[in-house]
Write an enzyme that holds these catalytic residues in place. Structure first.
Site, mmCIF file in Angstrom:
data_model
loop_
_atom_site.group_PDB
_atom_site.id
_atom_site.type_symbol
_atom_site.label_atom_id
_atom_site.label_comp_id
_atom_site.label_asym_id
_atom_site.label_seq_id
_atom_site.Cartn_x
_atom_site.Cartn_y
_atom_site.Cartn_z
ATOM 1 N N CYS A 87 0.849 -1.191 0.000
ATOM 2 C CA CYS A 87 0.000 0.000 0.000
ATOM 3 C C CYS A 87 0.889 1.247 0.000
ATOM 4 C CB CYS A 87 -0.967 -0.001 1.171
ATOM 5 S SG CYS A 87 -0.268 0.521 2.732
ATOM 6 N N GLU A 88 0.424 2.251 -0.742
ATOM 7 C CA GLU A 88 1.248 3.450 -0.882
ATOM 8 C C GLU A 88 1.193 4.334 0.361
ATOM 9 O OE1 GLU A 88 -0.346 5.143 -4.428
ATOM 10 O OE2 GLU A 88 -1.833 6.354 -3.366
ATOM 11 N N HIS A 89 0.274 4.022 1.284
ATOM 12 C CA HIS A 89 0.166 4.860 2.485
ATOM 13 C C HIS A 89 1.178 4.463 3.549
ATOM 14 C CE1 HIS A 89 -3.931 4.488 0.675
ATOM 15 N NE2 HIS A 89 -3.716 5.776 0.572
ATOM 16 N N HIS A 90 1.366 3.148 3.733
ATOM 17 C CA HIS A 90 2.248 2.690 4.820
ATOM 18 C C HIS A 90 3.431 1.882 4.298
ATOM 19 C CE1 HIS A 90 -1.850 3.126 6.581
ATOM 20 N NE2 HIS A 90 -1.174 3.736 7.527
ATOM 21 N N GLN A 128 -5.494 -0.650 -3.912
ATOM 22 C CA GLN A 128 -6.112 -1.799 -4.577
ATOM 23 C C GLN A 128 -7.063 -1.368 -5.706
ATOM 24 O OE1 GLN A 128 -7.594 -4.741 -1.792
ATOM 25 N NE2 GLN A 128 -9.033 -5.519 -3.306
ATOM 26 N N HIS A 156 -4.912 -6.552 3.816
ATOM 27 C CA HIS A 156 -3.928 -5.471 3.948
ATOM 28 C C HIS A 156 -3.244 -5.544 5.307
ATOM 29 C CE1 HIS A 156 -5.259 -2.862 0.437
ATOM 30 N NE2 HIS A 156 -6.106 -3.870 0.427
ATOM 31 N N CYS A 158 -1.482 -3.408 6.702
ATOM 32 C CA CYS A 158 -1.590 -2.153 7.466
ATOM 33 C C CYS A 158 -2.874 -2.111 8.283
ATOM 34 C CB CYS A 158 -1.473 -0.929 6.554
ATOM 35 S SG CYS A 158 -2.844 -0.710 5.425
HETATM 36 N N1 LIG Z 1 -8.837 2.877 -0.485
HETATM 37 C C1 LIG Z 1 -7.730 2.257 -0.057
HETATM 38 N N2 LIG Z 1 -7.244 2.552 1.132
HETATM 39 C C2 LIG Z 1 -6.142 1.899 1.546
HETATM 40 C C3 LIG Z 1 -5.503 0.936 0.777
HETATM 41 N N3 LIG Z 1 -4.443 0.467 1.476
HETATM 42 C C4 LIG Z 1 -4.450 1.140 2.648
HETATM 43 N N4 LIG Z 1 -5.477 2.011 2.702
HETATM 44 C C5 LIG Z 1 -5.949 2.969 3.729
HETATM 45 O O1 LIG Z 1 -5.302 4.202 3.631
HETATM 46 C C6 LIG Z 1 -5.754 4.965 4.721
HETATM 47 C C7 LIG Z 1 -4.749 6.015 5.131
HETATM 48 O O2 LIG Z 1 -5.394 6.739 6.135
HETATM 49 P P1 LIG Z 1 -4.679 7.774 7.150
HETATM 50 O O3 LIG Z 1 -5.699 8.202 8.153
HETATM 51 O O4 LIG Z 1 -3.989 8.825 6.347
HETATM 52 O O5 LIG Z 1 -3.543 6.860 7.795
HETATM 53 P P2 LIG Z 1 -3.484 6.222 9.246
HETATM 54 O O6 LIG Z 1 -3.581 7.284 10.279
HETATM 55 O O7 LIG Z 1 -2.267 5.365 9.290
HETATM 56 O O8 LIG Z 1 -4.826 5.366 9.282
HETATM 57 P P3 LIG Z 1 -5.180 4.006 10.034
HETATM 58 O O9 LIG Z 1 -4.731 2.883 9.153
HETATM 59 O O10 LIG Z 1 -6.680 4.058 10.171
HETATM 60 O O11 LIG Z 1 -4.470 4.008 11.341
HETATM 61 C C8 LIG Z 1 -6.120 3.952 5.799
HETATM 62 O O12 LIG Z 1 -7.513 4.031 6.016
HETATM 63 C C9 LIG Z 1 -5.758 2.592 5.143
HETATM 64 O O13 LIG Z 1 -6.606 1.536 5.555
HETATM 65 C C10 LIG Z 1 -6.049 0.639 -0.506
HETATM 66 O O14 LIG Z 1 -5.550 -0.179 -1.282
HETATM 67 N N5 LIG Z 1 -7.155 1.321 -0.880
HETATM 68 ZN ZN LIG Z 2 -1.688 0.955 4.270
#
Ligand SMILES: Nc1nc2c(ncn2[C@@H]2O[C@H](COP(=O)(O)OP(=O)(O)OP(=O)(O)O)[C@@H](O)[C@H]2O)c(=O)[nH]1
Ligand SMILES: [Zn+2]
Length: 198
Positions: A87-90, A128, A156, A158
């Site tokens: 995932c690009e977020h974590h 995804q 996921h 994360c």
């Molecule tokens: N739509 C989508 N979201 C994703 C995917 N992979 C990870 N995420 C989400 O990306 C979001 C990033 O949210 P943030 O609130 O910025 O990050 P965070 O504080 O680490 O959030 P939490 O995971 O809820 O603790 C999270 O809700 C993840 O679950 C994906 O493939 N698609």
């Molecule tokens: Zn993630």
């Protein structure tokens, strides 16, 4: 000559990554010079390069490298294609399987090429939903079919090992185009992806 240049460029990137991961280990409170970690920055650098090699791959070139003229008008489905992405977020893994179908319009492609297209788009930092659409578009643009369907089911990390810590949730994303926008075709596809080999 050109090849030599690429090699040098890649080496520069690898050595930059190695330096970064050495710093990361130290910032995390580890001793990058202890025996078990000496080669870790290099291993991680190479693993990350492997896991993001999709950026250098061309999905259309892969699909078209085994494109054959064939008068087939029935659905072709390759299901349960395993995938590993991040995932690009974590930058944590998500993994699962893809089910891909298309209805040809004069051209088919090698079955393995369908699975390779999944690797092209999964070996990157992703969400995804976008990966699902990218796979669909690559097949649509390369084979000019009558319809394409892509469903991805994934877990996921994360959401499992951190954050909300839900161990059993599975995310399903889908993209349908052309003939698969019709309820009847879509339902045949759905039936086929849920059937098990006996
Ligand atoms: N739509 C989508 N979201 C994703 C995917 N992979 C990870 N995420 C989400 O990306 C979001 C990033 O949210 P943030 O609130 O910025 O990050 P965070 O504080 O680490 O959030 P939490 O995971 O809820 O603790 C999270 O809700 C993840 O679950 C994906 O493939 N698609
Ligand atoms: Zn993630």
């Amino acid at each position: 000559m050109a090849y030599h240049k690429v090699e040098q460029y890649e080496d520069k990137i690898t050595s930059g990554l190695i330096d970064n991961y050495r710093d990361t280990l130290a910032l995390l409170g580890e001793d990058p010079d202890r025996e078990g970690l000496l080669k870790t920055p290099e291993r991680v650098a190479k693993a990350m390069q492997y896991l993001t090699q999709g950026y250098q791959m061309d999905a259309k070139a892969i699909l078209e490298s085994a494109k054959f003229h064939e008068d087939v008008s029935e659905m072709i489905l390759v299901k349960d294609i395993e995938l590993y992405s991040m995932c690009e977020h974590h930058m944590l893994p998500f993994f699962g399987k893809a089910h891909i179908a298309y209805i040809p319009n004069g051209y088919i492609t090698g079955l393995s090429k369908i699975a390779r297209v999944v690797d092209v788009f999964s070996r990157r930092l992703q969400v995804q939903e976008r990966m699902t659409t990218q796979i669909l578009n690559a097949i649509k643009e390369s084979l000019n079919p009558i319809g394409v369907a892509v469903v991805i089911e994934a877990r996921h990390l994360c959401m499992m090992m951190r954050g909300v810590q839900k161990q059993n949730s599975v995310t399903t994303t889908s993209a349908f185009w052309g003939e698969f926008e019709k309820a009847e075709t879509r339902s045949e596809f759905t039936k086929l992806i849920s059937s098990k080999l006996s």
